[in-house]
Design a protein around this motif. Structure first.
Motif, mmCIF file in Angstrom:
data_model
loop_
_atom_site.group_PDB
_atom_site.id
_atom_site.type_symbol
_atom_site.label_atom_id
_atom_site.label_comp_id
_atom_site.label_asym_id
_atom_site.label_seq_id
_atom_site.Cartn_x
_atom_site.Cartn_y
_atom_site.Cartn_z
ATOM 1 N N UNK A 126 58.506 28.366 94.757
ATOM 2 C CA UNK A 126 57.271 28.475 93.971
ATOM 3 C C UNK A 126 57.275 27.406 92.887
ATOM 4 N N UNK A 127 58.427 27.259 92.223
ATOM 5 C CA UNK A 127 58.575 26.245 91.181
ATOM 6 C C UNK A 127 58.402 24.846 91.745
ATOM 7 N N UNK A 128 58.925 24.597 92.927
ATOM 8 C CA UNK A 128 58.784 23.275 93.558
ATOM 9 C C UNK A 128 57.319 22.970 93.862
ATOM 10 N N UNK A 129 56.594 23.967 94.347
ATOM 11 C CA UNK A 129 55.178 23.759 94.631
ATOM 12 C C UNK A 129 54.384 23.431 93.374
ATOM 13 N N UNK A 130 54.695 24.139 92.286
ATOM 14 C CA UNK A 130 54.032 23.877 91.010
ATOM 15 C C UNK A 130 54.399 22.495 90.478
ATOM 16 N N UNK A 131 55.641 22.081 90.689
ATOM 17 C CA UNK A 131 56.079 20.755 90.253
ATOM 18 C C UNK A 131 55.301 19.659 90.967
ATOM 19 N N UNK A 132 55.166 19.793 92.281
ATOM 20 C CA UNK A 132 54.430 18.794 93.059
ATOM 21 C C UNK A 132 52.977 18.719 92.613
ATOM 22 N N UNK A 133 52.364 19.887 92.428
ATOM 23 C CA UNK A 133 50.962 19.913 92.004
ATOM 24 C C UNK A 133 50.797 19.279 90.630
ATOM 25 N N UNK A 134 51.691 19.587 89.698
ATOM 26 C CA UNK A 134 51.619 19.038 88.338
ATOM 27 C C UNK A 134 51.786 17.523 88.352
ATOM 28 N N UNK A 135 52.729 17.029 89.163
ATOM 29 C CA UNK A 135 52.998 15.596 89.199
ATOM 30 C C UNK A 135 51.818 14.836 89.784
ATOM 31 N N UNK A 136 51.275 15.293 90.897
ATOM 32 C CA UNK A 136 50.172 14.562 91.530
ATOM 33 C C UNK A 136 48.875 14.690 90.730
ATOM 34 N N UNK A 137 48.696 15.826 90.060
ATOM 35 C CA UNK A 137 47.532 15.949 89.179
ATOM 36 C C UNK A 137 47.656 14.964 88.016
ATOM 37 N N UNK A 138 48.866 14.848 87.477
ATOM 38 C CA UNK A 138 49.107 13.884 86.394
ATOM 39 C C UNK A 138 48.837 12.461 86.865
ATOM 40 N N UNK A 139 49.268 12.140 88.080
ATOM 41 C CA UNK A 139 49.051 10.789 88.619
ATOM 42 C C UNK A 139 47.560 10.492 88.764
ATOM 43 N N UNK A 140 46.804 11.457 89.225
ATOM 44 C CA UNK A 140 45.351 11.263 89.353
ATOM 45 C C UNK A 140 44.706 11.068 87.984
ATOM 46 N N UNK A 141 45.163 11.837 86.994
ATOM 47 C CA UNK A 141 44.647 11.677 85.629
ATOM 48 C C UNK A 141 45.020 10.310 85.066
ATOM 49 N N UNK A 142 46.224 9.858 85.326
ATOM 50 C CA UNK A 142 46.696 8.573 84.801
ATOM 51 C C UNK A 142 45.873 7.404 85.346
ATOM 52 N N UNK A 143 45.540 7.480 86.637
ATOM 53 C CA UNK A 143 44.843 6.365 87.284
ATOM 54 C C UNK A 143 43.341 6.583 87.410
ATOM 55 N N UNK A 144 42.876 7.783 87.049
ATOM 56 C CA UNK A 144 41.446 8.067 87.200
ATOM 57 C C UNK A 144 41.028 8.206 88.643
ATOM 58 N N UNK A 145 41.852 8.844 89.436
ATOM 59 C CA UNK A 145 41.567 9.026 90.865
ATOM 60 C C UNK A 145 40.949 10.404 91.096
ATOM 61 N N UNK A 146 39.670 10.458 91.419
ATOM 62 C CA UNK A 146 38.997 11.730 91.669
ATOM 63 C C UNK A 146 38.691 12.504 90.410
ATOM 64 N N UNK A 147 38.961 11.911 89.246
ATOM 65 C CA UNK A 147 38.757 12.577 87.965
ATOM 66 C C UNK A 147 38.701 11.496 86.877
ATOM 67 N N UNK A 148 38.073 11.803 85.749
ATOM 68 C CA UNK A 148 38.024 10.860 84.639
ATOM 69 C C UNK A 148 39.430 10.579 84.113
ATOM 70 N N UNK A 149 39.722 9.314 83.901
ATOM 71 C CA UNK A 149 41.044 8.903 83.434
ATOM 72 C C UNK A 149 41.362 9.531 82.077
ATOM 73 N N UNK A 150 42.569 10.079 81.949
ATOM 74 C CA UNK A 150 42.977 10.723 80.702
ATOM 75 C C UNK A 150 44.506 10.641 80.623
ATOM 76 N N UNK A 151 45.005 9.602 79.992
ATOM 77 C CA UNK A 151 46.444 9.371 79.967
ATOM 78 C C UNK A 151 47.198 10.406 79.129
ATOM 79 N N UNK A 152 46.556 10.884 78.063
ATOM 80 C CA UNK A 152 47.208 11.897 77.226
ATOM 81 C C UNK A 152 47.421 13.188 78.018
ATOM 82 N N UNK A 153 46.399 13.572 78.775
ATOM 83 C CA UNK A 153 46.524 14.771 79.600
ATOM 84 C C UNK A 153 47.516 14.542 80.743
#
Length: 348
Positions: free
Chosen positions: A293-320
């Motif tokens: 369960x923890x591994x699944x949450x880790x993967x989701x958190x990391x890829x969501x962060x990557x999308x936020x960092x690059x603005x992929x599918x969402x508005x770019x937000x480096x702080x978030x």
């Protein structure tokens, strides 16, 4: 890897109070709209009153039912006291004491005492213990695998799990079938064909953890010919049933396929789970191992962060993005480091 105990198997002659309540869920929903007398607390109090009356009339089963109600409500000290009182007369109480002492529920953990109670169940010739034998054997196998209460022995753990799995019998320990799949895929040397077989047996018997594992084995061609369609079918079905590790792997798949909007929508919901409260709750409901369960949450958190960092599918937000990268590192530092390594090598 930390495993979990097998829940008390159902006695053919016994239906737990919580299961009975679940069967009458529609009735409870209707009555809640009519009066506050049907709150959960009121129903538990009423059940305890009824059990006390049955005890007064000499109903021996009522003692166990009261202990089990305490257990299901998380009142472990009361449950332990009740089960201790009747352990010589009730094998189910003995089983629950084995679980409680091994896991430290309502008392300080005492693995040796937990193992002692489980051995009593496994070795008992009494017909009333028949429905408990497979589950108790799984728990004993866990003890040998973890080296708690007994000397560690993977060979003895494997032997006990094979007995508990009973060739894929759906009435045996389905948890043992799933754990054998995990065991054969992680031992050295790996035996992936055996792992696939046991995950298939467990999945066919309804095990959610194994359904997700089968998806990954199909996806990477481990123990079976690679089949992306079968992999996605297993992963999606497992994800819909609440397998968080399957959900995390789907997030990774959507990212790699550049389905960024879908990746963001799916990953945010998983990344926002609370690691302190949600992981044990999800583990209790799904019977999936907390580590995955923890591994699944880790993967989701990391890829969501990557999308936020690059603005992929969402508005770019480096702080978030930094916030979710940090959460991934907090959840599973080793996995987060592996994902970060892929990022450095421009594979993410």
């Amino acid at each position: 890897m930390k495993l979990t105990s097998e829940k008390l198997p159902k006695d053919p002659l016994y239906i737990s109070l919580s299961q009975n309540a679940a069967r009458n869920q529609n009735f409870f929903q209707w009555t809640k709209g009519k009066t506050d007398h049907y709150s959960h607390a009121h129903l538990v109090d009423k059940a305890l009153q009824l059990l006390q009356e049955r005890i007064r009339r000499g109903d021996a089963m009522a003692y166990f039912l009261r202990g089990q109600l305490y257990f299901e409500e998380g009142w472990y000290e009361e449950a332990l006291e009740q089960f201790e009182e009747i352990k010589e007369q009730d094998h189910q109480a003995t089983y629950q004491l084995g679980v409680m002492y091994y896991d430290g529920l309502g008392t300080a953990a005492d693995a040796e005492k937990g193992v002692e109670y489980m051995k009593k169940i496994v070795d008992s010739p009494c017909p009333k213990t028949r429905h408990l034998h497979f589950a108790a054997a799984y728990n004993l196998g866990r003890a040998y695998y973890e080296g708690k209460g007994v000397q560690r022995s993977n060979e003895e753990a494997e032997r006990l799990w094979l007995f508990a799995a009973d060739n894929g019998n759906p009435k045996a320990s389905v948890k043992a079938q799933s754990i054998l799949g995990l065991y054969y895929s992680t031992k050295e040397p790996k035996e992936l064909e055996k792992a696939f077989y046991w995950h298939s047996e467990a999945c066919g018997n309804g095990n959610l953890e194994s359904q997700g594992a089968l998806g990954l084995m199909y996806f990477y061609g481990q123990g079976i010919r690679q089949d992306t369609d079968a992999a996605l079918q297993c992963l999606k079905q497992a994800a819909e049933r609440g397998n968080v590790y399957a959900q995390g792997n789907l997030v990774e798949y959507y990212y790699n396929m550049k389905f960024f909007t879908k990746c963001v929508t799916f990953s945010k919901r998983i990344a926002d789970y609370d690691e302190v409260h949600d992981i044990p709750t999800i583990a209790q409901v799904t019977d999936c191992l907390p580590e995955f369960i923890s591994r699944g949450m880790t993967m989701a958190s990391f890829y969501y962060a990557r999308c936020l960092q690059l603005g992929l599918g969402i508005t770019k937000d480096e702080a978030m993005a930094k916030r979710y990268y940090s959460k991934a590192c907090r959840l599973n530092p080793e996995l987060a480091d592996e994902l970060h390594s892929l990022l450095i090598h421009q594979r993410i």
